[in-house]
Design an enzyme around this catalytic site. Structure first.
Site, PDB file in Angstrom:
ATOM      1  N   TYR A 103      52.057  36.671  43.746  1.00 24.18           N
ATOM      2  CA  TYR A 103      51.076  36.760  42.652  1.00 24.18           C
ATOM      3  C   TYR A 103      49.892  37.630  43.077  1.00 24.18           C
ATOM      4  O   TYR A 103      49.474  38.531  42.344  1.00 24.18           O
ATOM      5  CB  TYR A 103      50.598  35.354  42.293  1.00 24.18           C
ATOM      6  N   SER A 139      42.903  39.223  37.898  1.00 25.38           N
ATOM      7  CA  SER A 139      42.538  37.944  38.514  1.00 25.38           C
ATOM      8  C   SER A 139      41.560  38.214  39.645  1.00 25.38           C
ATOM      9  O   SER A 139      41.561  39.312  40.229  1.00 25.38           O
ATOM     10  CB  SER A 139      43.791  37.248  39.087  1.00 25.38           C
TER      11      SER A 139
END
Length: 259
Positions: A164, A150
């Site tokens: 996350y 990401s």
């Protein structure tokens, strides 16, 4: 192979395992890989959706199968790759895409919240890579691994998603370490680092970080990406066209990381 050979030509016939392949980027990627002539093994926890994704690919005349696998289980991960080797004799490529979100301010997280993000995004990634690296290192022509990380694994901007973010930073580090350790064995390990992509996860992020509305203000192009745009970059990373690319986290983000 000539320098002019396209990405799709150089991956035809190769065996690729796609984790988290029942939905979102994983499902779109499995379809793109199949269209390029790869033999696709879809792995996911959701048996109904995973089998449906494989069926869709086969209905278009391509090769695909489904194996149920929870990447947090060492036994299930071992079983996944044992079945792939039993069926095809090898693993040429792997797209480690399985992932979960991790919403909540760090001070408010429970240990269970934190552990869940790392169990899938980091430990689950490592469990899959461990099997892939062992198999590919023993193959004469190595292999190629692409991890779905990401932009949050490279640049931290949003509060409220600390577990996350931390798990994705760790995923990028694992990518680079594996690339360094196995380069001489003919194994390349790279990552795609998507920005906002049309998906269930993006829709679910509306409450925590503002979802697509917030992202459009941050992306130079002002556009939300598509799963196919991520899949096309992963396909390129599998191919001979990227043969000198190793240990990289490639942003697929409409220019976000450049800002």
């Amino acid at each position: 192979m000539s320098e002019g050979t396209g990405a799709r030509d150089s991956v035809e016939g190769k065996v690729v395992v796609v984790t988290g392949g029942s939905s979102g980027i994983g499902r779109a990627s499995a379809a793109v890989f199949a269209e390029a002539g790869m033999r696709v093994v879809i792995a996911a926890r959701n048996e109904e959706r995973g089998a449906e994704a494989a069926h869709e690919i086969r209905s278009r005349g391509h090769e695909a199968c489904f194996v149920r696998c929870d990447v947090t289980s060492p036994d299930q991960v071992r079983n996944l790759f044992a079945r792939v080797v039993q069926q095809y004799g090898r693993v040429d490529c792997a797209f480690n895409n399985a992932g979960v979100s991790g919403d909540g301010r760090l001070a408010d997280l429970t240990p269970q919240d934190f552990d869940r993000a790392f169990a899938v995004n980091t430990r689950g990634l490592w469990l899959c890579m461990r099997e892939e690296l062992r198999l590919m290192s023993a193959q004469e022509d190595g292999g190629s691994i692409v991890n779905n990380t990401s932009v949050h694994g490279i640049r931290t901007i949003f509060p409220g998603i600390g577990a996350y973010v931390a798990s994705k930073h760790a995923a990028v580090a694992l990518t680079r370490m594996a690339a360094m350790e196995h380069a001489r064995e003919g194994v390349r390990v790279n990552a795609v680092a998507p920005g906002p992509v049309e998906s269930e996860m993006l829709a679910a992020s509306e409450a925590a970080v503002g979802g697509a509305t917030t992202w459009r203000r941050l992306i130079p192009s002002g556009e939300i990406g598509t799963p196919r745009q991520v899949a096309d970059v992963a396909l390129w990373l599998f191919s001979a066209a990227s043969s000198y690319v190793n240990g990289q986290a490639v942003g697929v983000d409409g220019g976000f990381l450049a800002t």
